[in-house]
Design an enzyme around this catalytic site. Structure first.
Site, PDB file in Angstrom:
ATOM      1  CD  GLU A   1      -3.026  -0.722   0.185  1.00  0.00           C
ATOM      2  OE1 GLU A   1      -3.158   0.262  -0.343  1.00  0.00           O
ATOM      3  OE2 GLU A   1      -3.817  -1.862  -0.252  1.00  0.00           O
ATOM      4  CG  ASP A  36      -6.446  -7.564  -7.528  1.00  0.00           C
ATOM      5  OD1 ASP A  36      -5.334  -7.864  -6.834  1.00  0.00           O
ATOM      6  OD2 ASP A  36      -7.122  -6.553  -7.143  1.00  0.00           O
ATOM      7  NE  ARG A  73      -3.852   3.045  -0.641  1.00  0.00           N
ATOM      8  CZ  ARG A  73      -4.947   3.015   0.036  1.00  0.00           C
ATOM      9  NH1 ARG A  73      -5.497   3.966   0.230  1.00  0.00           N
ATOM     10  NH2 ARG A  73      -5.672   1.819  -0.003  1.00  0.00           N
ATOM     11  CD  GLU A 113     -10.939  -1.537  -8.310  1.00  0.00           C
ATOM     12  OE1 GLU A 113      -9.972  -1.401  -7.537  1.00  0.00           O
ATOM     13  OE2 GLU A 113     -12.139  -1.347  -8.028  1.00  0.00           O
TER      14      GLU A 113
END
Length: 669
Positions: free
Chosen positions: A300, A433, A304, A569
């Site tokens: 993360e 994913d 980010r 998404e």
């Protein structure tokens, strides 16, 4: 008789003195005349051949000297003329020599009147032309001097077909589109060098390449208004903190590093919000400190914070953001100190220690394979190859692992053994994913040269087709389910809606055209995950009906799955689909989604909130949290979706990380 005694031995030196030397102390003569006579005597003692050779050498050196003098004279004359020309044009050149010039034009204030902009045409336009409007081409070099890859003897048949198609296509005019793009993999046998070049800066933008931007339209202005409303809530109630809690007018902390602010930096630049950007920059300069005793999640914080800082550096040319990126990048490196080199999930950026979660020694596959774009780019910019080496080792290791199912990977990997765990479960949703997304995007980032990445991506998509694709009833929507120990589940996370955009991006970069067909089918499904729900907003997870039942839609929602987190998404994939096809329906679908966000998630005092129940329009049950990715991804992709300017983040020059932060594609030297 007595032995004869040898006479004592005497050593002596014989010195012969000439007339001049014998003259005594006053007879020493070192005059020039005497030295000339000695030199002449030595010269006469040389043979005729020796004298001829010496004379020849002197003559040769004299000729060379004359030639050199002539050439140097011409060079000095040229330099002198150039210097005079430079002095005459100095005022013009100085304008182009700004330190770290911006790659994109500086943001313009976006406070125009909506009535000043034309309404979007309802007719379906022709496909978007690839005109060059906006930022100039990035002349960015790869992080090695000679990028070459070893061709695998066992390359899959589909890759061989791509190479053959490339040879045939070279006889035709190259067209950059999903149907006709050319793949040019390097078929040499030398492995890539790990040497890193000098640190690089964003390319300068030539004055003549600066053109008028495409006017902002009404839908883009609506995105700007939504962003400003969200930003107002963040600035009023959560400034400098990770996430806004808009209902309680407070904030929540995850890492304590201003996640929302950093995630939104490049969005503000792209939207042209100059004042907001400058306020955020001041906070980064004065308040963003990484030397603190806090555990952060490697994945993360990479996508980010590191991704956001690198992207903002490239767009703005401001070295502040690169310096901050170097700092956080170095502080994340302890995560790779594991027996297997598969990184730990958590890092204490103040203490320089790392560890797995408390309950397991596993990391998720998506997390360890979705940090590569950012660390590779950090190596290219800094000249320090340690970042790229660390993440490349992870990809090479995963490439060799057993436990895959036709390219599909399990969700977990052990940091001690380096092996997959929880085998037999395959999904394109949470925990797996972005592994598939980054296979393709690393290949694109590196100039389409790393064949292992392409092979793994192509094999995985074939695995998706073989094991995870099904059609729902009654509308026969194509969806991606999950496989658990041979049992198929008709469950699809909203996270999977990244896939249509990724497939379209691959097709645009020359992969097989049936990827685009699959993308078109899947984006229809992702849209229906919104359209078939009462609020027009998708839940976190849906289940599809495989058998027609009277009164039932394709989409079924379980009570535990009906929340919406303002995820990006579907809008992300709509952006790719519109950019590559020019079909206005994708803009219209995105417009519906934006209107429903405004209707059901907007908080009047500022900000937007996640909701617990997308099936209840009268009470969607707000959760009192605005995720940082709503500003960093969702609204950014909305703005780009509604733009008709293909050079507003040109997808032949940039590749987005999984947090929607654009990073440059490396241009070969």
């Amino acid at each position: 008789s007595a032995a004869a005694v040898a006479p004592p031995r005497r050593d002596f030196i014989s010195v012969s003195l000439g007339p001049e030397e014998a003259a005594g102390p006053g007879g020493y003569n070192n005059s020039k005349a005497r030295r000339r006579r000695n030199c002449w005597r030595k010269w006469k003692q040389l043979s005729r051949l020796q004298r001829s050779v010496i004379l020849f050498l002197f003559a040769f050196l004299a000729v060379c000297g004359v030639i050199s003098y002539t050439r140097m004279g011409d060079s000095w004359k040229s330099l002198t003329n150039k210097s005079l020309d430079d002095q005459r044009t100095e005022p013009e050149v100085s304008v182009l020599k700004l330190a770290n010039p911006a790659v994109l034009p500086a943001p313009q204030k976006a406070d125009g009147n909506p009535g000043d902009y034309p309404e979007l045409s309802p007719q379906k336009p022709p496909k978007l032309p690839h005109v060059r409007r906006g930022p100039s081409n990035l002349q960015i070099k790869p992080p090695w001097k000679d990028v070459r890859l070893k061709t695998q003897h066992g390359t899959s048949r589909v890759v061989e077909e791509l190479v053959q198609a490339d040879k045939e296509e070279k006889t035709k005019k190259s067209v950059i589109s999903w149907r006709g793009a050319v793949i040019e993999p390097d078929q040499s046998t030398e492995p890539p060098s790990s040497k890193i070049k000098e640190p690089e800066k964003p390319s300068s933008v030539e004055a003549e390449d600066q053109k008028e931007p495409v006017p902002i339209n009404e839908r883009q202005l609506a995105v700007i208004e939504a962003f400003r409303h969200a930003w107002k809530g963040y600035k009023d109630f959560a400034w400098g903190h990770d996430e806004l809690k808009p209902l309680s007018k407070s904030y929540s902390e995850w890492f304590g590093l201003g996640l929302t602010l950093i995630d939104a930096l490049d969005t503000m630049w792209i939207l042209g919000l100059k004042e907001e950007f400058e306020d955020a920059r001041k906070w980064v300069a004065n308040n963003l400190v990484f030397d603190k005793n806090v555990d952060v999640n490697l994945f993360e914080s990479t996508i980010r914070i590191l991704g956001g800082l690198l992207s903002t550096y490239h767009l703005s040319g401001d070295s502040l953001f690169l310096e901050k990126a170097k700092d956080i990048g170095n502080r994340l490196m302890p995560a790779f100190k594991t027996p297997s080199k598969i990184p730990y999930s958590d890092v204490n950026i103040g203490r320089g220690t790392a560890h797995p979660p408390r309950w397991t020694s596993d990391s998720t596959v998506a997390e360890v394979t979705s940090i590569q774009l950012e660390f590779r780019e950090l190596s290219r910019l800094t000249g320090d190859d340690k970042f790229q080496k660390a993440v490349d080792k992870v990809m090479k290791h995963v490439h060799t692992l057993s436990g895959k199912n036709d390219g599909l990977v399990p969700m977990f990997i052990n940091t001690n053994s380096g092996q997959f765990t929880h085998l037999g479960v395959y999904t394109l949703g949470a925990r797996a994913d972005s592994y598939y997304e980054y296979l393709l995007k690393q290949w694109i980032q590196g100039g389409k040269k790393e064949n292992e990445l392409l092979e793994d991506y192509m094999r995985a998509i074939e695995g998706v087709k073989k094991h995870l694709l099904q059609r729902s009833q009654p509308k026969r929507l194509t969806f991606v389910g999950e496989l658990a120990h041979g049992h198929f589940s008709a469950k699809m996370d909203h996270l999977v809606c990244f896939l249509p955009g990724t497939l379209a991006l691959g097709a645009h970069n020359g992969l097989t055209a049936d990827h685009m067909k699959l993308a078109e089918a899947l984006i229809e499904t992702c849209y229906q995950m919104y359209a078939q729900v009462e609020t027009g907003l998708s839940p976190e997870i849906v289940h599809f009906n495989l058998h027609a039942q009277k009164g039932h839609k394709d989409v079924e929602i379980k009570p535990a799955d009906r929340h919406n987190l303002l995820r990006p998404e579907t809008v992300e994939s709509l952006f790719y689909m519109y950019r590559f096809t020019g079909d206005k329906k994708y803009q219209d679908w995105g417009w519906e989604i934006l209107q429903n966000f405004n209707k059901y998630t907007r908080v009047s005092t500022g900000g937007f909130t996640s909701i617990n129940n997308v099936q209840n329009p009268s009470n969607p049950e707000p959760r009192d949290k605005m995720e940082s990715f709503f500003l960093g991804e969702t609204l950014k992709y909305m703005f780009l979706l509604f733009s008709d300017d293909v050079d507003l983040i040109n997808l032949d020059k940039y590749v987005f990380n999984t947090e929607a932060h654009p990073l440059p594609i490396w241009v070969p030297a």
